[in-house]
Design an enzyme around this catalytic site. Structure first.
Site, short mmCIF file in Angstrom:
data_model
loop_
_atom_site.label_atom_id
_atom_site.label_comp_id
_atom_site.label_asym_id
_atom_site.label_seq_id
_atom_site.Cartn_x
_atom_site.Cartn_y
_atom_site.Cartn_z
CE1 TYR A 1 17.80 56.31 73.33
CE2 TYR A 1 19.67 55.82 71.90
CZ TYR A 1 19.14 56.46 73.01
OH TYR A 1 19.95 57.25 73.79
CD GLU B 1 17.50 59.62 74.66
OE1 GLU B 1 18.37 58.95 75.21
OE2 GLU B 1 16.47 60.00 75.24
#
Ligand code: GDP
Ligand code: MN
Length: 380
Positions: free
Chosen positions: A102, A190
């Site tokens: 992530y 992201e």
């Protein structure tokens, strides 16, 4: 403004972030053609403004053009968390995924700084990781004057136990994602997951990006990326009319001129035990037609049991607003009770115009709020 995965990834790629080859399809046939071009091994992904598409069945692997067509047929039209899928992204399949990471850039409001958030536990919901294993989340603040420094990327890579041979590439991805964030005035960029492929390469398999609406005027070409199909009808209509409108959960509709006054009105409704159904700022110098649009927006919410108008005449004139209310009521058939408080420029003229309308009036804001709460069935 939220972007779709395919839009976000293209912007990331402009800043040197590696992404898979891929194209968007609106029909299963288009998906088949794209898959054929890409060699057949593809992933077909719903393009909707929500996460968790994988779990909802909106991400399917295919190993031939026909399979891709079938996958697209299943995904197109699907409902994912209230969003209907109108488009799919057909991406070349990552050649074997060793690890999912992530990586995001966002604003830490408390520190008033951008920060990098990273975790070796990628792929799943970062909120879930934050809850179950907060120690797996790495946070690094960025000094906007300096940008991402090499040592910061190294620190993150090391904390995630990333293989050393990938550290240089990782720095490129982090600084590219940060550069994209600042260049486009984003509030979020992201990648989840950023994968390590079996060939030992980093690849951004998913992408998410939110642009600060207040900065859109600086990016005329980004405005084209807005997907009107994805936004609630009410908010679209409001934007078209130049009205600031946010839907909330309560039962008292609010129409106010000025954002500060709108917030104060909501506070005072709550003070008297009521719940606002929306935030609505018709802005300075609002014209009758805007008022009418605003009232239609408020009344389109079935939860609304009373409407409070709190208008402070400055540039906005009380008589203009009053005329807008009358105009709106002519076209809307409603029995929702309304309270009006007009003050300032041309308030008196406004009150005269409204005298025949079936509405309560109030002199002070607290009187108006109390009346609205009572009309909406009393304090909650
Ligand atoms: P999300 O569920 O909306 O976040 O959608 P993602 O794009 O993150 O996809 C969900 C999951 O599908 C990822 O975590 C991967 O495990 C898997 N996935 C996505 N793209 C690929 C790919 O190209 N190859 C493989 N094998 N899996 C993929
Ligand atoms: Mn994802």
């Amino acid at each position: 403004m939220n972007l779709h995965e395919y839009q976000a990834k293209r912007l990331f790629a402009e800043h040197g972030v590696p992404i898979p080859a891929g194209k968007v399809a609106r029909t299963p046939t288009e998906a088949r053609d794209i898959a054929r071009e890409l060699g057949g091994h593809v992933v077909v992904k719903a393009q909707v403004h929500t996460g968790g598409r994988g779990k909802a069945g909106g991400v399917k692997l295919a190993h031939s053009a026909n399979e891709a067509e079938e996958a697209a047929a299943q995904i197109l039209g699907m409902d994912i968390k209230g969003f209907t899928v109108h488009k799919v992204l057909v991406d070349e399949l990552a050649p074997g995924i060793e690890q999912e990471i992530y990586l995001a850039v966002l604003i830490d409001r408390a520190q008033r700084l951008p920060m990098i958030m990273a975790s070796a536990a990628g792929g799943m919901d970062i909120e879930q990781v934050a809850e179950e294993a907060p120690e797996k989340i790495i946070l690094v603040h960025i000094n906007p004057a300096l940008g991402v420094r090499g040592y910061q990327a190294t620190y993150i890579a090391d904390a995630m136990d990333l293989p050393r041979e990938l550290w240089r590439d990782f720095y490129k991805v982090v600084s590219g994602l940060y550069a994209c964030f600042t260049a486009k005035d984003a509030s979020l960029t992201e990648i989840n997951p950023l994968v390590i492929t079996s060939q030992g390469k980093l690849l951004a398999v998913d992408g998410k990006m939110t642009i600060d609406d207040n900065a859109l005027s600086r990016h005329p070409n980004l405005t084209e990326l807005r997907d009107l199909e994805e936004e609630p009808q009410s908010e679209r209509e409001a934007r078209g009319a130049g009205i600031n409108f946010i839907q909330l959960d309560g039962n008292i509709g609010c129409m106010v001129n000025g954002a500060g006054l709108a917030m104060a009105s909501m506070d005072i409704i709550k003070l008297f035990g009521g719940e606002p159904a929306n935030f609505l700022d018709i802005g300075g110098g609002a014209k009758a037609s805007q008022v009418a649009t605003g009232l239609r927006l408020i009344l389109s919410d079935p939860n609304v049991e009373a409407v409070l108008f709190n208008i402070f005449g400055g540039i906005t004139r009380g008589d203009e607003v009053a005329r807008g209310i009358i105009d709106a009521l002519r076209t809307i058939d409603t029995n929702v009770p309304m309270v009006v408080r007009l003050a300032g420029t041309n308030a008196e003229e406004g009150r005269v115009i409204l005298a025949d309308a079936d509405m309560e009036t109030a002199v002070t804001l607290s009187e108006a709020a109390q009346k609205a709460v009572a009309l909406a069935g009393g304090a909650q």
